[in-house]
Motif scaffolding. Sequence first.
Motif, PDB file in Angstrom:
ATOM      1  N   GLY A 179       0.601  -0.946   0.227  1.00 27.47           N
ATOM      2  CA  GLY A 179      -0.089   0.239   0.421  1.00 27.47           C
ATOM      3  C   GLY A 179       0.765   1.297  -0.356  1.00 27.47           C
ATOM      4  O   GLY A 179      -0.008   2.407   0.784  1.00 27.47           O
ATOM      5  N   ALA A 180       1.688   1.371  -0.400  1.00 31.01           N
ATOM      6  CA  ALA A 180       3.198   2.622  -0.887  1.00 31.01           C
ATOM      7  C   ALA A 180       2.607   3.408  -1.611  1.00 31.01           C
ATOM      8  O   ALA A 180       1.732   3.383  -2.535  1.00 31.01           O
ATOM      9  CB  ALA A 180       4.339   2.357  -0.899  1.00 31.01           C
ATOM     10  N   THR A 230       6.272  13.363   1.480  1.00 32.15           N
ATOM     11  CA  THR A 230       5.556  12.119   2.482  1.00 32.15           C
ATOM     12  C   THR A 230       5.776  10.453   1.848  1.00 32.15           C
ATOM     13  O   THR A 230       4.476  10.630   0.386  1.00 32.15           O
ATOM     14  CB  THR A 230       4.356  12.700   2.476  1.00 32.15           C
ATOM     15  OG1 THR A 230       4.485  14.093   3.420  1.00 32.15           O
ATOM     16  CG2 THR A 230       3.687  12.316   3.881  1.00 32.15           C
ATOM     17  N   VAL A 231       6.162   9.659   2.603  1.00 32.06           N
ATOM     18  CA  VAL A 231       5.471   8.723   1.963  1.00 32.06           C
ATOM     19  C   VAL A 231       4.860   7.628   3.498  1.00 32.06           C
ATOM     20  O   VAL A 231       4.991   7.826   4.497  1.00 32.06           O
ATOM     21  CB  VAL A 231       6.982   7.398   2.233  1.00 32.06           C
ATOM     22  CG1 VAL A 231       6.766   6.198   1.512  1.00 32.06           C
ATOM     23  CG2 VAL A 231       7.830   8.371   0.749  1.00 32.06           C
ATOM     24  N   SER A 232       3.525   7.168   2.706  1.00 27.32           N
ATOM     25  CA  SER A 232       3.497   5.821   3.646  1.00 27.32           C
ATOM     26  C   SER A 232       2.428   4.559   3.499  1.00 27.32           C
ATOM     27  O   SER A 232       2.695   4.328   2.159  1.00 27.32           O
ATOM     28  CB  SER A 232       2.159   6.922   3.244  1.00 27.32           C
ATOM     29  OG  SER A 232       1.442   7.793   4.055  1.00 27.32           O
ATOM     30  N   TRP A 233       2.895   4.000   4.329  1.00 28.83           N
ATOM     31  CA  TRP A 233       2.697   2.384   3.661  1.00 28.83           C
ATOM     32  C   TRP A 233       1.936   1.519   4.531  1.00 28.83           C
ATOM     33  O   TRP A 233       2.008   2.301   5.598  1.00 28.83           O
ATOM     34  CB  TRP A 233       4.788   1.887   3.045  1.00 28.83           C
ATOM     35  CG  TRP A 233       5.145   2.004   4.676  1.00 28.83           C
ATOM     36  CD1 TRP A 233       5.291   0.747   4.993  1.00 28.83           C
ATOM     37  CD2 TRP A 233       5.994   2.253   5.304  1.00 28.83           C
ATOM     38  NE1 TRP A 233       6.296   0.633   6.439  1.00 28.83           N
ATOM     39  CE2 TRP A 233       6.663   1.901   6.174  1.00 28.83           C
ATOM     40  CE3 TRP A 233       6.234   4.052   4.934  1.00 28.83           C
ATOM     41  CZ2 TRP A 233       7.380   2.845   7.405  1.00 28.83           C
ATOM     42  CZ3 TRP A 233       7.001   4.760   6.271  1.00 28.83           C
ATOM     43  CH2 TRP A 233       7.371   3.948   6.982  1.00 28.83           C
ATOM     44  N   GLN A 234       2.258   0.270   4.583  1.00 27.28           N
ATOM     45  CA  GLN A 234       1.505  -0.180   5.437  1.00 27.28           C
ATOM     46  C   GLN A 234       2.183  -1.857   5.703  1.00 27.28           C
ATOM     47  O   GLN A 234       3.107  -2.125   5.539  1.00 27.28           O
ATOM     48  CB  GLN A 234      -0.003  -1.578   4.587  1.00 27.28           C
ATOM     49  CG  GLN A 234      -0.649  -2.045   5.615  1.00 27.28           C
ATOM     50  CD  GLN A 234      -2.305  -0.961   6.706  1.00 27.28           C
ATOM     51  OE1 GLN A 234      -2.301  -0.230   6.136  1.00 27.28           O
ATOM     52  NE2 GLN A 234      -2.295  -1.174   7.115  1.00 27.28           N
ATOM     53  N   ALA A 243       6.253   8.350   6.920  1.00 26.42           N
ATOM     54  CA  ALA A 243       7.536   8.916   7.287  1.00 26.42           C
ATOM     55  C   ALA A 243       7.751  10.132   6.186  1.00 26.42           C
ATOM     56  O   ALA A 243       6.791  10.368   4.765  1.00 26.42           O
ATOM     57  CB  ALA A 243       8.736   7.923   6.058  1.00 26.42           C
ATOM     58  N   ILE A 244       7.314  11.808   6.900  1.00 28.77           N
ATOM     59  CA  ILE A 244       7.973  12.746   6.214  1.00 28.77           C
ATOM     60  C   ILE A 244       9.215  13.308   5.760  1.00 28.77           C
ATOM     61  O   ILE A 244       9.854  13.639   6.806  1.00 28.77           O
ATOM     62  CB  ILE A 244       7.246  13.451   6.682  1.00 28.77           C
ATOM     63  CG1 ILE A 244       5.309  13.255   6.803  1.00 28.77           C
ATOM     64  CG2 ILE A 244       7.271  15.281   6.316  1.00 28.77           C
ATOM     65  CD1 ILE A 244       4.808  14.191   7.485  1.00 28.77           C
ATOM     66  N   PHE A 245      10.026  13.555   4.405  1.00 29.76           N
ATOM     67  CA  PHE A 245      11.630  13.936   5.005  1.00 29.76           C
ATOM     68  C   PHE A 245      11.042  15.561   3.917  1.00 29.76           C
ATOM     69  O   PHE A 245      10.255  15.382   3.360  1.00 29.76           O
ATOM     70  CB  PHE A 245      12.263  12.869   3.439  1.00 29.76           C
ATOM     71  CG  PHE A 245      11.999  12.031   4.175  1.00 29.76           C
ATOM     72  CD1 PHE A 245      12.996  10.955   4.720  1.00 29.76           C
ATOM     73  CD2 PHE A 245      10.937  11.205   3.827  1.00 29.76           C
ATOM     74  CE1 PHE A 245      13.767  10.244   5.458  1.00 29.76           C
ATOM     75  CE2 PHE A 245      10.626   9.731   4.383  1.00 29.76           C
ATOM     76  CZ  PHE A 245      12.345   9.574   4.903  1.00 29.76           C
ATOM     77  N   THR A 246      12.107  16.728   5.328  1.00 27.43           N
ATOM     78  CA  THR A 246      11.699  17.866   4.103  1.00 27.43           C
ATOM     79  C   THR A 246      13.278  18.244   3.988  1.00 27.43           C
ATOM     80  O   THR A 246      14.164  17.761   4.630  1.00 27.43           O
ATOM     81  CB  THR A 246      11.392  18.507   5.649  1.00 27.43           C
ATOM     82  OG1 THR A 246      11.895  18.512   6.444  1.00 27.43           O
ATOM     83  CG2 THR A 246       9.836  18.853   5.923  1.00 27.43           C
ATOM     84  N   THR A 247      13.157  19.349   3.159  1.00 26.45           N
ATOM     85  CA  THR A 247      14.762  19.605   2.226  1.00 26.45           C
ATOM     86  C   THR A 247      14.731  21.202   2.184  1.00 26.45           C
ATOM     87  O   THR A 247      13.441  21.637   1.737  1.00 26.45           O
ATOM     88  CB  THR A 247      15.621  19.198   1.400  1.00 26.45           C
ATOM     89  OG1 THR A 247      16.841  18.987   0.952  1.00 26.45           O
ATOM     90  CG2 THR A 247      14.620  18.965  -0.117  1.00 26.45           C
ATOM     91  N   VAL A 248      15.114  21.868   1.913  1.00 26.68           N
ATOM     92  CA  VAL A 248      15.209  23.256   1.285  1.00 26.68           C
ATOM     93  C   VAL A 248      16.000  22.867   0.270  1.00 26.68           C
ATOM     94  O   VAL A 248      17.550  22.986  -0.145  1.00 26.68           O
ATOM     95  CB  VAL A 248      15.937  24.051   2.225  1.00 26.68           C
ATOM     96  CG1 VAL A 248      15.970  25.557   2.028  1.00 26.68           C
ATOM     97  CG2 VAL A 248      14.629  23.887   3.353  1.00 26.68           C
TER      98      VAL A 248
END
Length: 174
Positions: A118-119, A147-151, A165-170
């Motif tokens: 379910g990614a 943002t990546v979501s999975w089961q 999981a949320i990854f941020t960058t500038v």
Amino acid sequence: MKHRRTLQRCFSLLAATQRGFTLLEAMIAAGVLSVGLLGLAGLSGMSLGKNVDANDMSRVTNIAADMAERIQNNRQRVLDYHNTDTTLACAQSPSTQRMALGDCTQWQTLVANSGLSGAAGTVMATRLDPDPTANPVTMNRFLVMVTVSWQTRQTDVSTARTKTAIFTTVVAPE
């Protein structure tokens, strides 16, 4: 001769006092051993579950890093990646750059073939500084959130649940 009889008597007395374990001592030793082995069995199951979670997190990190690097490579057109969603078709409007469209399509394929149940992935890009067309003195930086979501998988020690999981960058143009 007398010395020999005394020595035999000492050995026979010693043998009579040390006949081995009693049944009670053997049962206590078996109980202590079984408690230790049960503890190890429980830890191995939990360890296996944590290994699976760590493997999933490594895959998610690679997926998010892939998209962040794609955006960094095309940093002049960061806003073309805004609202990228792997569950929807990639935007094919005339204003969307071909490189951003290709990156979206390739990222959709990467997420779909990641092996994660379910990614789904999304990208949000927002301007941090004023638009350079309105204000020539600007750094023209963007905040990018991938943002990546999975089961997760259901195991003996855990239930299936959705993780994000949320990854941020500038990103700033050169």
